[in-house]
Design an enzyme around this catalytic site. Sequence first.
Site, mmCIF file in Angstrom:
data_model
loop_
_atom_site.group_PDB
_atom_site.id
_atom_site.type_symbol
_atom_site.label_atom_id
_atom_site.label_comp_id
_atom_site.label_asym_id
_atom_site.label_seq_id
_atom_site.Cartn_x
_atom_site.Cartn_y
_atom_site.Cartn_z
ATOM 1 N N HIS A 233 0.623 7.389 -29.281
ATOM 2 C CA HIS A 233 1.373 7.439 -28.028
ATOM 3 C C HIS A 233 0.730 8.492 -27.132
ATOM 4 O O HIS A 233 0.441 9.598 -27.585
ATOM 5 C CB HIS A 233 2.836 7.828 -28.324
ATOM 6 C CG HIS A 233 3.733 7.696 -27.133
ATOM 7 N ND1 HIS A 233 3.696 8.574 -26.076
ATOM 8 C CD2 HIS A 233 4.672 6.781 -26.815
ATOM 9 C CE1 HIS A 233 4.585 8.203 -25.170
ATOM 10 N NE2 HIS A 233 5.187 7.117 -25.595
ATOM 11 N N CYS A 271 1.688 3.284 -23.078
ATOM 12 C CA CYS A 271 2.944 3.655 -22.429
ATOM 13 C C CYS A 271 2.676 3.783 -20.932
ATOM 14 O O CYS A 271 2.028 4.741 -20.489
ATOM 15 C CB CYS A 271 3.482 4.958 -23.014
ATOM 16 S SG CYS A 271 4.972 5.504 -22.159
ATOM 17 N N HIS A 298 4.890 0.299 -24.260
ATOM 18 C CA HIS A 298 6.117 0.896 -23.734
ATOM 19 C C HIS A 298 6.065 0.641 -22.243
ATOM 20 O O HIS A 298 5.202 1.185 -21.554
ATOM 21 C CB HIS A 298 6.135 2.413 -23.969
ATOM 22 C CG HIS A 298 6.401 2.803 -25.385
ATOM 23 N ND1 HIS A 298 6.486 4.117 -25.775
ATOM 24 C CD2 HIS A 298 6.626 2.077 -26.495
ATOM 25 C CE1 HIS A 298 6.749 4.171 -27.070
ATOM 26 N NE2 HIS A 298 6.823 2.945 -27.540
ATOM 27 N N ASP A 345 11.011 0.781 -22.060
ATOM 28 C CA ASP A 345 11.115 2.189 -22.421
ATOM 29 C C ASP A 345 12.080 2.872 -21.458
ATOM 30 O O ASP A 345 11.930 2.750 -20.239
ATOM 31 C CB ASP A 345 9.727 2.823 -22.330
ATOM 32 C CG ASP A 345 9.642 4.109 -23.125
ATOM 33 O OD1 ASP A 345 10.586 4.411 -23.869
ATOM 34 O OD2 ASP A 345 8.619 4.802 -22.988
ATOM 35 N N HIS A 346 13.019 3.564 -22.001
ATOM 36 C CA HIS A 346 14.012 4.308 -21.224
ATOM 37 C C HIS A 346 14.754 3.360 -20.256
ATOM 38 O O HIS A 346 14.400 2.215 -20.098
ATOM 39 C CB HIS A 346 13.398 5.466 -20.436
ATOM 40 C CG HIS A 346 12.571 6.359 -21.321
ATOM 41 N ND1 HIS A 346 11.745 7.316 -20.842
ATOM 42 C CD2 HIS A 346 12.466 6.426 -22.672
ATOM 43 C CE1 HIS A 346 11.147 7.934 -21.859
ATOM 44 N NE2 HIS A 346 11.568 7.400 -22.977
ATOM 45 N N TYR A 363 18.103 6.426 -23.365
ATOM 46 C CA TYR A 363 18.248 5.355 -24.358
ATOM 47 C C TYR A 363 19.635 4.715 -24.379
ATOM 48 O O TYR A 363 20.123 4.304 -25.421
ATOM 49 C CB TYR A 363 17.853 5.871 -25.746
ATOM 50 C CG TYR A 363 16.361 5.990 -25.879
ATOM 51 C CD1 TYR A 363 15.585 4.867 -26.131
ATOM 52 C CD2 TYR A 363 15.712 7.211 -25.696
ATOM 53 C CE1 TYR A 363 14.207 4.955 -26.226
ATOM 54 C CE2 TYR A 363 14.330 7.314 -25.780
ATOM 55 C CZ TYR A 363 13.589 6.174 -26.058
ATOM 56 O OH TYR A 363 12.220 6.246 -26.149
HETATM 57 C C1 DNO Z 1 9.959 8.798 -25.606
HETATM 58 C C2 DNO Z 1 9.052 8.342 -26.613
HETATM 59 C C3 DNO Z 1 8.377 9.413 -27.444
HETATM 60 C C4 DNO Z 1 7.566 8.725 -28.501
HETATM 61 C C5 DNO Z 1 6.759 9.579 -29.367
HETATM 62 C C6 DNO Z 1 5.873 8.723 -30.220
HETATM 63 O O1 DNO Z 1 10.802 8.072 -25.210
HETATM 64 O O2 DNO Z 1 8.181 7.398 -26.106
HETATM 65 O O3 DNO Z 1 9.303 10.208 -28.077
HETATM 66 O O4 DNO Z 1 8.446 8.084 -29.353
HETATM 67 O O5 DNO Z 1 6.008 10.431 -28.636
HETATM 68 O O6 DNO Z 1 5.420 9.451 -31.296
#
Ligand code: DNO
Length: 388
Positions: A233, A271, A298, A345-346, A363
């Site tokens: 990530h 991401c 992501h 994501d989020h 989340y």
């Molecule tokens: C946040 C996430 C991070 C991710 C870590 C992966 O929402 O994308 O916490 O899980 O960095 O190791």
Amino acid sequence: MKQTFRWFGETDSVKLSDIKQAGATGVVTALHHISNGEVWEIDEIQKVKNTIENAGLEWTFIESIPIHENIKLKQGDYLQRIENYKQSLKNVAQCGIKNVCYNFMPVLDWTRTHLFWQLEDSSTALRFDKVEMAAFEAFIMKRDDVASNYDEIILKKAEVRFNEMTQAEKQRLEDSILKGLPGTVDDLSIPVFKEMIAQYKNISHDDLKENLSYFLNEVIPVCEKLGIKMAIHPDDPPFDIMGLPRIITSETDLEDLVNFIDSPSNGITFCTGSLGANPKNDLPKMIEKFKDKIHFLHLRNVKREPDGSFYEDNHLDGSSDMYEIVKSVLKIEKERDLSIPMRPDHGHQMLDDLKNDNAYAGYTAIGRLRGLAELRGLELGILKSNVL
Ligand code: DNO
């Protein structure tokens, strides 16, 4: 894209049945109760896997098996920690899970100054405010060398901002940074935090990259045998904070990563939120460039501000062109003839989730459901319009 949703286990106020209703088929989770650096035992992994499968879902990706600080620092018992990591990989593979996300950020995982920042429509978003971050480092943490990460203008603004902040705002800032965002490992106090940071005093970006390369050369051959795909990530935010080196922030960093060891097991979590906070990153171009290495997506969108601050916008808004991003993803999927696991994501805290006091920042169910639904519609629209 294979639609997945992150789940934090039994303590999560978002239930597996909610995830199923959102239309995702896969779950992304980890053994959050196991301390960083310990072995994930088979019966623990199997228990979570059964729970997910009994809800009619699949455990698609592990996010994350965290990397112990001693491995990042290549010090102390790092060899034992690497052996533990290999054992965890063997155990997850034995349970049939072959996708593992991880990151190599020193001390802190992702970092924000506001966890519930109010937007114009009264929903709340995650925000990283560069001036407040500088205020935290200079006046709360009292870091010696703040000038190494911030220019004079930002530091001046930080001083003014800090002097205007109420006690409650200062506490909110400290808690947002230190109290552990979802998926991060620890709640930290300032003294412990400072000690952890001090360990990196003599570690340059190149040193940290070397330590990552060492770790990968140890674990990737094991992954290859097990059929596991590792997906790093990127660092979030994608620039140095608190004087700590951040090494996965750009196209060049990702090039270095893939060159550390050439293997289908050595891949990327792409991401768009983390990488998108750096205006120099051309996301569609990077997707094309790293097409064989992207094992996990992501998808989210940040709205960048001129001073380096950003907040998390709706998935189709913000500074990145989500249409072009998804189009690039669908192109590489077509070439590779596979569906890459994606999670929205989020998301904003909105509607009924605004009443949930136990919401995990970023989340909540409804904001992510909105994101997933929009992305799913975008994907369908692109697929049906013959533009690939
Ligand atoms: C946040 C996430 C991070 C991710 C870590 C992966 O929402 O994308 O916490 O899980 O960095 O190791």
